[in-house]
Write a protein that holds these residues in place. Structure first.
Motif, PDB file in Angstrom:
ATOM      1  N   GLU A 237       0.833  -1.210   0.000  1.00 33.73           N
ATOM      2  CA  GLU A 237       0.000   0.000   0.000  1.00 33.73           C
ATOM      3  C   GLU A 237       0.867   1.260   0.000  1.00 33.73           C
ATOM      4  OE1 GLU A 237      -3.082   0.220   2.973  1.00 33.73           O
ATOM      5  OE2 GLU A 237      -3.808   2.101   2.140  1.00 33.73           O
TER       6      GLU A 237
ATOM      7  N   ASP B  99      -2.168  -1.193   8.565  1.00 35.84           N
ATOM      8  CA  ASP B  99      -3.543  -0.888   8.207  1.00 35.84           C
ATOM      9  C   ASP B  99      -4.239  -0.174   9.367  1.00 35.84           C
ATOM     10  OD1 ASP B  99      -5.922  -1.218   6.506  1.00 35.84           O
ATOM     11  OD2 ASP B  99      -6.607  -2.388   8.220  1.00 35.84           O
ATOM     12  N   GLY B 100      -5.127   0.754   9.013  1.00 39.10           N
ATOM     13  CA  GLY B 100      -5.860   1.512  10.038  1.00 39.10           C
ATOM     14  C   GLY B 100      -5.092   2.758  10.406  1.00 39.10           C
ATOM     15  N   SER B 101      -4.442   3.361   9.411  1.00 38.84           N
ATOM     16  CA  SER B 101      -3.503   4.447   9.705  1.00 38.84           C
ATOM     17  C   SER B 101      -4.149   5.623  10.437  1.00 38.84           C
ATOM     18  CB  SER B 101      -2.800   4.909   8.433  1.00 38.84           C
ATOM     19  OG  SER B 101      -3.702   4.990   7.378  1.00 38.84           O
TER      20      SER B 101
ATOM     21  N   ASN C 224     -19.241   1.603   8.886  1.00 38.46           N
ATOM     22  CA  ASN C 224     -19.206   3.047   9.126  1.00 38.46           C
ATOM     23  C   ASN C 224     -20.532   3.626   8.636  1.00 38.46           C
ATOM     24  OD1 ASN C 224     -18.854   5.783   9.077  1.00 38.46           O
ATOM     25  ND2 ASN C 224     -16.752   5.697   8.296  1.00 38.46           N
TER      26      ASN C 224
ATOM     27  N   TYR D  41     -17.548  -0.695  15.575  1.00 37.73           N
ATOM     28  CA  TYR D  41     -16.729  -0.302  14.422  1.00 37.73           C
ATOM     29  C   TYR D  41     -15.480   0.403  14.932  1.00 37.73           C
ATOM     30  CZ  TYR D  41     -15.551   1.345   9.741  1.00 37.73           C
ATOM     31  OH  TYR D  41     -14.911   1.578   8.549  1.00 37.73           O
TER      32      TYR D  41
ATOM     33  N   GLY E 175     -12.614   0.874  12.889  1.00 39.20           N
ATOM     34  CA  GLY E 175     -11.999   1.686  11.837  1.00 39.20           C
ATOM     35  C   GLY E 175     -10.616   1.197  11.453  1.00 39.20           C
ATOM     36  N   SER E 176     -10.206   0.057  12.016  1.00 45.52           N
ATOM     37  CA  SER E 176      -9.016  -0.676  11.557  1.00 45.52           C
ATOM     38  C   SER E 176      -9.535  -2.024  11.101  1.00 45.52           C
ATOM     39  CB  SER E 176      -8.020  -0.934  12.690  1.00 45.52           C
ATOM     40  OG  SER E 176      -7.404   0.244  13.107  1.00 45.52           O
ATOM     41  N   MET E 177      -9.404  -2.321   9.816  1.00 41.85           N
ATOM     42  CA  MET E 177     -10.020  -3.548   9.313  1.00 41.85           C
ATOM     43  C   MET E 177      -9.502  -4.795  10.040  1.00 41.85           C
ATOM     44  SD  MET E 177     -10.104  -5.051   5.478  1.00 41.85           S
ATOM     45  CE  MET E 177     -11.375  -6.186   4.936  1.00 41.85           C
TER      46      MET E 177
ATOM     47  N   TYR F  51     -17.681  -3.060   4.300  1.00 37.23           N
ATOM     48  CA  TYR F  51     -17.283  -1.757   3.757  1.00 37.23           C
ATOM     49  C   TYR F  51     -17.884  -1.678   2.360  1.00 37.23           C
ATOM     50  CZ  TYR F  51     -15.243   2.739   3.949  1.00 37.23           C
ATOM     51  OH  TYR F  51     -15.119   4.102   4.034  1.00 37.23           O
TER      52      TYR F  51
ATOM     53  N   LYS G 165     -13.866   1.240  -0.251  1.00 38.93           N
ATOM     54  CA  LYS G 165     -12.581   1.883   0.039  1.00 38.93           C
ATOM     55  C   LYS G 165     -11.439   0.869   0.091  1.00 38.93           C
ATOM     56  CE  LYS G 165     -10.243   4.391   3.724  1.00 38.93           C
ATOM     57  NZ  LYS G 165     -10.250   4.736   5.148  1.00 38.93           N
TER      58      LYS G 165
ATOM     59  N   GLU H  58      -5.939  -6.131   1.265  1.00 42.67           N
ATOM     60  CA  GLU H  58      -6.830  -6.048   2.426  1.00 42.67           C
ATOM     61  C   GLU H  58      -7.904  -7.139   2.316  1.00 42.67           C
ATOM     62  OE1 GLU H  58      -6.374  -1.379   3.704  1.00 42.67           O
ATOM     63  OE2 GLU H  58      -7.730  -1.779   2.065  1.00 42.67           O
TER      64      GLU H  58
HETATM   65  P1  AHM Z   1      -5.804   2.607   5.463  1.00 43.67           P
HETATM   66  O1  AHM Z   1      -5.199   1.449   4.734  1.00 43.67           O
HETATM   67  O2  AHM Z   1      -5.486   3.930   4.850  1.00 43.67           O
HETATM   68  O3  AHM Z   1      -5.523   2.562   6.927  1.00 43.67           O
HETATM   69  O4  AHM Z   1      -7.398   2.504   5.256  1.00 43.67           O
HETATM   70  C1  AHM Z   1      -8.019   1.286   5.493  1.00 43.67           C
HETATM   71  C2  AHM Z   1      -8.853   1.398   6.733  1.00 43.67           C
HETATM   72  C3  AHM Z   1      -9.364   0.065   7.208  1.00 43.67           C
HETATM   73  O5  AHM Z   1      -8.502  -0.479   8.150  1.00 43.67           O
HETATM   74  C4  AHM Z   1     -10.695   0.416   7.806  1.00 43.67           C
HETATM   75  O6  AHM Z   1     -11.584  -0.673   7.770  1.00 43.67           O
HETATM   76  C5  AHM Z   1     -11.165   1.554   6.958  1.00 43.67           C
HETATM   77  O7  AHM Z   1     -10.000   2.158   6.430  1.00 43.67           O
HETATM   78  C6  AHM Z   1     -11.924   2.585   7.721  1.00 43.67           C
HETATM   79  O8  AHM Z   1     -12.361   3.569   6.844  1.00 43.67           O
HETATM   80  P2  AHM Z   1     -13.411   4.690   7.276  1.00 43.67           P
HETATM   81  O9  AHM Z   1     -12.684   5.614   8.169  1.00 43.67           O
HETATM   82  O10 AHM Z   1     -13.838   5.307   5.983  1.00 43.67           O
HETATM   83  O11 AHM Z   1     -14.555   4.002   7.973  1.00 43.67           O
END
Ligand code: AHM
Ligand code: MG
Length: 340
Positions: free
Chosen positions: A96, A119-121, A212, A245, A247-249, A265, A275, A281
């Motif tokens: 990535e 992941d989940g930056s 989300n 949720y 926000g880190s997959m 997602y 996304k 991922e």
């Molecule tokens: P990233 O690779 O830039 O961290 O984005 C991926 C992340 C996933 O870990 C997560 O599921 C998703 O983005 C969350 O997105 P959002 O903030 O739109 O819900």
């Protein structure tokens, strides 16, 4: 649902034992998995002390010692790539963090590895769980023996191994080589990943949905109705479900694997193709979930059967317990027909 080991086994011992079950095995895939395990330990150490070493800062910033520091996601990318480069088994990495393919020193190496190094930056700066994801393919023979990007465009069904590392309240590494899912927990006092769960299985049905909801207004009608279904009270089916949720997959998927339920997602106005990235991922986490008895689709099709057209392409994903994913797919199909 997990199967607990009855004695203490390290990641390296486990990988070697697994390899010994296949007399003809060259040991290269085992080495590759051990390389990833080593990089994961280094990344875990830096994630745990990120606040004090300024790794949360942007590229080019300085730490308290006046030394220049790298962002944590770039640090993770470099650690994983150099670990793979050292053992000369991998010819190409797609990550990535890099727009194009990364050719490694061993052009003749037989593996191609996809990485989402961290992941989940968006959660890095707020001390919430993040993860690394990997997906491993065999290089296909070509008549001209050249190494080109197309070599990496293989469907997820061709993955020979996949996994993730979750940097959470403890660091966990889970992987599959197509024979079930094994998970290891890092014991920081001895610096070893210890087998914590062999043959991980996801519950057939779960009472948690994970999405989300900020994009609700631009979802497909079937998805809106499925989420409403999750929220309606019906004690017989355990509804209303709980919403979670992170926000880190990786973290959302790990919870889904342990407790069951569904992670989504979807396509939305902002992200017409979803996304999340197919190759580093969705495919690897789909392989993990399927190997644990779950399902992963893009709304209709199995994620792992999608023929990729580019290395960074995105795809909507519905993934988790088989009953939940099937129910979501029924809603999508029913209301797509009515919209048409
Ligand atoms: P990233 O690779 O830039 O961290 O984005 C991926 C992340 C996933 O870990 C997560 O599921 C998703 O983005 C969350 O997105 P959002 O903030 O739109 O819900
Ligand atoms: Mg990512």
């Amino acid at each position: 649902m997990t199967s607990k080991p009855d004695k203490l086994i390290t990641l390296d011992e486990y990988i070697i034992q697994a390899q010994n079950k296949f007399p003809g095995a060259t040991g290269e895939l085992s080495q590759l998995l051990r390389d990833i395990g080593l990089a994961a330990k280094i990344i875990s150490r830096e994630v745990n002390k990120a606040g004090i070493t300024n790794l949360l800062g942007s590229d080019g910033s300085s730490n308290i010692h006046g030394e220049s520091v790298k962002r944590l996601d770039l640090f993770a990318d470099q650690q994983l790539i150099s670990a793979l480069d050292r053992s000369m088994i991998t010819c190409m990495v797609i990550s990535e963090e890099n727009d194009g393919i990364v050719r490694l020193n061993s052009e003749g190496g037989k593996y191609i590895v996809y990485l989402d190094p961290l992941d989940g930056s968006s959660n890095i700066d707020v001390n919430v769980s993040i993860g690394s994801i990997f997906s491993i393919y065999m290089r296909q023979p070509r008549f001209d023996k050249k190494l080109v990007e197309e070599d990496a465009l293989q469907p997820g069904t061709r993955q020979v191994a996949a996994g993730y590392v979750l940097y959470g309240s403890s660091t966990i590494m889970a992987y599959t080589t197509g024979l079930g899912v094994s998970a290891f927990t890092l014991d920081p006092s001895i610096g070893e990943f210890i087998l914590s769960d062999d043959d991980f299985k996801i519950p057939k049905h779960g009472n948690i949905y994970s999405i989300n909801e900020g994009s609700y207004n631009s979802w497909a009608d079937g998805l809106k109705r499925y989420i409403k279904y999750c929220q309606v009270e019906d004690p017989d089916t355990g509804r209303p479900y709980t919403s979670r949720y992170i926000g880190s997959m990786v973290a959302d998927l790990h919870r889904t694997l342990v407790k069951g339920g569904i992670f989504i997602y979807p396509a939305s106005k902002r992200y017409p193709n979803g996304k999340l990235r197919l190759m580093y991922e969705c495919n690897p986490l789909s392989m993990i979930i399927e190997q644990a008895g779950g399902k992963a689709i893009d709304g209709e099709k199995r994620i792992m059967e999608i023929q990729p057209e580019s290395i960074h392409e995105r795809v909507p994903i519905y993934i988790g317990s088989p009953d939940n994913v099937s129910m979501a797919a029924e809603f999508l199909a029913k209301y797509a027909m009515q919209e048409a």
